[in-house]
Write an enzyme that holds these catalytic residues in place. Structure first.
Site, short mmCIF file in Angstrom:
data_model
loop_
_atom_site.label_atom_id
_atom_site.label_comp_id
_atom_site.label_asym_id
_atom_site.label_seq_id
_atom_site.Cartn_x
_atom_site.Cartn_y
_atom_site.Cartn_z
N MET A 1 0.95 -1.05 0.25
CA MET A 1 0.01 0.09 -0.11
C MET A 1 1.11 1.20 -0.18
O MET A 1 1.98 1.24 0.50
CB MET A 1 -0.97 -0.12 1.34
CG MET A 1 -1.99 -1.39 1.22
SD MET A 1 -3.59 -1.06 2.69
CE MET A 1 -2.25 -1.05 4.15
N THR A 2 0.75 1.93 -1.03
CA THR A 2 1.52 3.31 -1.08
C THR A 2 0.99 3.74 -1.98
O THR A 2 -0.43 3.52 -3.14
CB THR A 2 2.09 2.34 -1.93
OG1 THR A 2 4.03 4.02 -1.30
CG2 THR A 2 2.66 1.98 -3.24
N THR A 3 1.92 5.09 -1.72
CA THR A 3 0.63 6.35 -3.83
C THR A 3 2.32 6.49 -4.52
O THR A 3 2.79 7.31 -3.24
CB THR A 3 -0.29 7.39 -2.85
OG1 THR A 3 -0.97 7.34 -2.38
CG2 THR A 3 -0.45 8.06 -4.31
N ASP A 18 4.60 9.06 -1.23
CA ASP A 18 4.28 9.06 -0.11
C ASP A 18 5.63 8.81 0.84
O ASP A 18 6.86 8.02 0.28
CB ASP A 18 3.33 8.62 0.45
CG ASP A 18 3.13 6.46 0.59
OD1 ASP A 18 3.35 6.69 -0.68
OD2 ASP A 18 3.16 6.29 1.94
N LYS A 34 10.94 5.62 -1.86
CA LYS A 34 10.19 5.04 -3.10
C LYS A 34 10.49 5.45 -4.54
O LYS A 34 10.14 4.74 -5.38
CB LYS A 34 8.55 5.12 -2.54
CG LYS A 34 8.45 4.43 -1.17
CD LYS A 34 6.78 4.68 -1.39
CE LYS A 34 6.97 4.02 0.42
NZ LYS A 34 5.18 4.13 0.37
#
Length: 201
Positions: A1-3, A18, A34
């Site tokens: 889960m991330t953006t 993020d 990231k």
């Protein structure tokens, strides 16, 4: 889960993510990076399994260095994207669980952005968001994206997009990392102090 977010501007490319690292619903780290520099002219964001990400990134960095040594010039971004696409495609049935945004500036295409999914499918994009927060980030991008954005305007838009995801997605949070890639300056990180002003604690 991330953006993760990528935007093509008229004078370069912006990548933003993020900083929250999760394992399911567990927050494993609050200051994860990231966005990875592959070469001076190209970088990548990835969402997925950390071990798979590290493996794919090491392959990409090695391929970029090999190309520079063999050909005495930076690897074309499309060639790098084709390489990662083949790597992911031929890993089946033991797939790498990664979703990539590869962006940068080269002599052949200028500012360019590609998305590569975990099966190796490649699409060329003007803007893209991936990860669990992508529905919120894409909403912000679709409202405000223009093809004539300057690099500074694209940075502001990328921050707004990731911030929208952080507000609404429990898998995203802890701040924002932003990178610009331009012909004149190459790979450059946006300073943390700027991020703290935009996203107060």
């Amino acid at each position: 889960m991330t953006t993760t977010v990528g935007i093509v501007a008229k004078d370069g490319v912006v990548l933003a993510t993020d900083k929250r690292v999760t394992a399911g619903y567990y927050i494993a780290h609050k200051a994860g990076e990231k966005i990875w520099k592959i070469d001076d002219h190209v970088a990548a964001t990835m969402s997925g399994g950390v071990a798979d990400l590290q493996s794919v990134l090491s392959f990409l960095s090695l391929r970029a260095r090999e190309y520079r040594v063999e050909h005495k010039r930076p690897i074309p971004i499309r060639a790098l994207v084709n390489y990662v696409s083949l790597l992911l495609f031929y890993s089946r049935p033991y797939i790498y669980l990664v979703h990539s945004i590869v962006g940068g500036v080269d002599a052949e295409e200028g500012p360019v952005l590609y998305m590569v999914d975990w099966l190796g499918t490649v699409t060329k994009e003007k803007y893209i968001a991936t990860g669990s927060g992508s529905p919120y980030a894409k909403g912000a991008l679709e409202v405000a994206y223009r093809e004539d954005l300057t690099i500074d305007e694209a940075v502001e838009l990328a921050i707004r997009a990731v911030k929208a995801a952080i507000r609404n997605d429990p898998g995203s949070g802890e701040g924002i990392d932003v990178v610009t890639i331009t012909k004149s300056d190459g790979f450059r990180r946006v300073f943390t102090t700027q991020q703290k002003i935009i996203i107060p604690e």
